[in-house]
Motif scaffolding. Structure first.
Motif, mmCIF file in Angstrom:
data_model
loop_
_atom_site.group_PDB
_atom_site.id
_atom_site.type_symbol
_atom_site.label_atom_id
_atom_site.label_comp_id
_atom_site.label_asym_id
_atom_site.label_seq_id
_atom_site.Cartn_x
_atom_site.Cartn_y
_atom_site.Cartn_z
ATOM 1 N N LEU A 46 -35.612 31.171 26.272
ATOM 2 C CA LEU A 46 -34.729 30.086 25.843
ATOM 3 C C LEU A 46 -35.194 29.491 24.517
ATOM 4 C CD1 LEU A 46 -33.629 27.911 28.887
ATOM 5 C CD2 LEU A 46 -32.188 28.823 27.090
ATOM 6 N N GLN A 47 -36.482 29.282 24.384
ATOM 7 C CA GLN A 47 -37.012 28.740 23.127
ATOM 8 C C GLN A 47 -36.724 29.692 21.973
ATOM 9 O OE1 GLN A 47 -41.117 28.054 24.201
ATOM 10 N NE2 GLN A 47 -40.744 25.908 24.641
ATOM 11 N N ASP A 48 -36.879 30.988 22.219
ATOM 12 C CA ASP A 48 -36.615 31.979 21.186
ATOM 13 C C ASP A 48 -35.139 31.969 20.784
ATOM 14 O OD1 ASP A 48 -37.263 34.171 19.455
ATOM 15 O OD2 ASP A 48 -36.372 35.532 20.938
ATOM 16 N N PHE A 49 -34.240 31.926 21.769
ATOM 17 C CA PHE A 49 -32.808 31.907 21.473
ATOM 18 C C PHE A 49 -32.399 30.604 20.782
ATOM 19 C CE2 PHE A 49 -32.469 34.990 25.173
ATOM 20 C CZ PHE A 49 -32.305 36.095 24.353
ATOM 21 N N ARG A 50 -32.998 29.487 21.190
ATOM 22 C CA ARG A 50 -32.704 28.210 20.511
ATOM 23 C C ARG A 50 -33.106 28.281 19.041
ATOM 24 N NH1 ARG A 50 -35.382 25.107 25.259
ATOM 25 N NH2 ARG A 50 -33.630 24.813 26.660
ATOM 26 N N SER A 51 -34.266 28.853 18.811
ATOM 27 C CA SER A 51 -34.752 29.004 17.443
ATOM 28 C C SER A 51 -33.811 29.892 16.624
ATOM 29 C CB SER A 51 -36.162 29.596 17.464
ATOM 30 O OG SER A 51 -36.620 29.826 16.171
ATOM 31 N N GLN A 52 -33.368 31.008 17.223
ATOM 32 C CA GLN A 52 -32.425 31.900 16.537
ATOM 33 C C GLN A 52 -31.134 31.154 16.205
ATOM 34 O OE1 GLN A 52 -31.610 35.637 18.534
ATOM 35 N NE2 GLN A 52 -33.749 35.813 19.174
ATOM 36 N N ARG A 79 -22.659 37.660 15.754
ATOM 37 C CA ARG A 79 -24.087 37.385 15.935
ATOM 38 C C ARG A 79 -24.287 36.026 16.613
ATOM 39 N NH1 ARG A 79 -28.151 35.611 12.176
ATOM 40 N NH2 ARG A 79 -26.609 35.652 10.511
ATOM 41 N N ILE A 80 -23.545 35.019 16.157
ATOM 42 C CA ILE A 80 -23.638 33.679 16.767
ATOM 43 C C ILE A 80 -23.199 33.734 18.234
ATOM 44 C CG2 ILE A 80 -22.651 31.336 16.751
ATOM 45 C CD1 ILE A 80 -24.751 31.697 14.610
ATOM 46 N N GLU A 81 -22.110 34.444 18.508
ATOM 47 C CA GLU A 81 -21.623 34.555 19.890
ATOM 48 C C GLU A 81 -22.649 35.243 20.781
ATOM 49 O OE1 GLU A 81 -17.825 36.477 19.254
ATOM 50 O OE2 GLU A 81 -16.757 34.579 19.499
ATOM 51 N N GLU A 82 -23.337 36.250 20.267
ATOM 52 C CA GLU A 82 -24.378 36.923 21.046
ATOM 53 C C GLU A 82 -25.532 35.975 21.369
ATOM 54 O OE1 GLU A 82 -25.409 40.362 18.689
ATOM 55 O OE2 GLU A 82 -23.608 41.456 19.310
ATOM 56 N N ILE A 83 -25.935 35.184 20.393
ATOM 57 C CA ILE A 83 -27.011 34.209 20.616
ATOM 58 C C ILE A 83 -26.561 33.163 21.637
ATOM 59 C CG2 ILE A 83 -28.420 32.396 19.554
ATOM 60 C CD1 ILE A 83 -28.279 34.055 16.913
ATOM 61 N N VAL A 84 -25.346 32.663 21.480
ATOM 62 C CA VAL A 84 -24.801 31.658 22.406
ATOM 63 C C VAL A 84 -24.719 32.230 23.819
ATOM 64 C CG1 VAL A 84 -22.697 30.367 22.999
ATOM 65 C CG2 VAL A 84 -23.585 30.319 20.654
ATOM 66 N N ASN A 85 -24.243 33.459 23.960
ATOM 67 C CA ASN A 85 -24.169 34.093 25.283
ATOM 68 C C ASN A 85 -25.560 34.233 25.891
ATOM 69 O OD1 ASN A 85 -21.389 34.276 25.247
ATOM 70 N ND2 ASN A 85 -21.371 36.363 24.443
ATOM 71 N N SER A 86 -26.545 34.590 25.088
ATOM 72 C CA SER A 86 -27.923 34.709 25.583
ATOM 73 C C SER A 86 -28.443 33.353 26.048
ATOM 74 C CB SER A 86 -28.836 35.270 24.495
ATOM 75 O OG SER A 86 -28.449 36.577 24.150
ATOM 76 N N LEU A 87 -28.147 32.318 25.283
ATOM 77 C CA LEU A 87 -28.553 30.967 25.679
ATOM 78 C C LEU A 87 -27.903 30.572 27.004
ATOM 79 C CD1 LEU A 87 -28.398 29.161 22.230
ATOM 80 C CD2 LEU A 87 -30.396 29.224 23.718
ATOM 81 N N ARG A 88 -26.617 30.792 27.111
ATOM 82 C CA ARG A 88 -25.892 30.412 28.336
ATOM 83 C C ARG A 88 -26.358 31.231 29.532
ATOM 84 N NH1 ARG A 88 -19.980 29.580 25.463
ATOM 85 N NH2 ARG A 88 -20.306 27.398 24.910
ATOM 86 N N THR A 89 -26.640 32.511 29.330
ATOM 87 C CA THR A 89 -27.132 33.366 30.409
ATOM 88 C C THR A 89 -28.458 32.841 30.950
ATOM 89 O OG1 THR A 89 -26.047 35.304 29.464
ATOM 90 C CG2 THR A 89 -27.865 35.723 30.977
#
Length: 192
Positions: free
Chosen positions: A114-120, A138-148
């Motif tokens: 989560l910290q890594d995805f927040r940083s991204q 790219r933003i949607e992929e990061i957001v999906n990773s955060l939500r997952t």
């Protein structure tokens, strides 16, 4: 001794969902049905051939019953693939310890992700060679990773992140969008 087992209101742990919530609910449930001390302190069978008399036999049977009860609830409140981690454990304390060690470590790993995805997400900017479509993807992929991984991100925060992150060639359009539109009602699809 009670022969009826109370209904356990705790959700079945699937190995993925919130372990900490499950852990606290199970701990409270075990305290409520008076088996927590058996899990916390442990119970060990006496060596074969040990002679007990009167009250000691009653106490041993009571502890054995509480340990069986705790193991029963552990078995029904985790999915089969999770129970395979502690199947070899004899006392409930050992099974509980294995579960806690296995999934508390996973919680730590999840926090790191989560910290890594927040940083991204925070550092994301449109690259000079990147199309707007690629940037949005790219933003949607990061957001999906955060939500997952359990992060709650509202559309407004995503929109507010994207607008200033776009390249200079979009500055005029961004100014117009911010002046005309209500950002709180704007979604990712509207920006694309």
């Amino acid at each position: 001794m009670d022969t009826l087992l109370p209904n356990c209101p705790v959700f079945v742990f699937d190995g993925k969902s919130n372990f900490e919530t499950w852990y606290q609910q199970m701990k409270n449930f075990f305290k409520d049905i008076k088996v927590w001390s058996t899990i916390y302190e442990g119970f060990e069978e006496l060596p074969e051939g040990t002679m007990l008399t009167g009250d000691a036999v009653t106490q041993l049977e009571k502890k054995r019953h509480l340990d069986y009860k705790a193991r029963y609830y552990l078995a029904i409140k985790v999915e089969l693939h999770v129970s395979k981690k502690y199947l070899h454990a004899k006392p409930s304390k050992e099974a509980w310890t294995i579960l806690v060690k296995s999934y508390r470590k996973a919680v730590g790993i999840k926090k790191e992700k989560l910290q890594d995805f927040r940083s991204q997400f925070e550092l994301a900017r449109e690259r000079p060679t990147e199309s707007i479509k690629e940037f949005f993807t790219r933003i949607e992929e990061i957001v999906n990773s955060l939500r997952t991984n359990g992060e709650v991100l509202e559309e407004l925060k995503i929109v507010e992140k994207i607008l200033p992150s776009l390249s200079l060639k979009f500055r005029n359009k961004i100014v117009i969008i911010e002046a005309i539109k209500d950002l709180s009602t704007l979604g990712l699809d509207d920006l694309e």
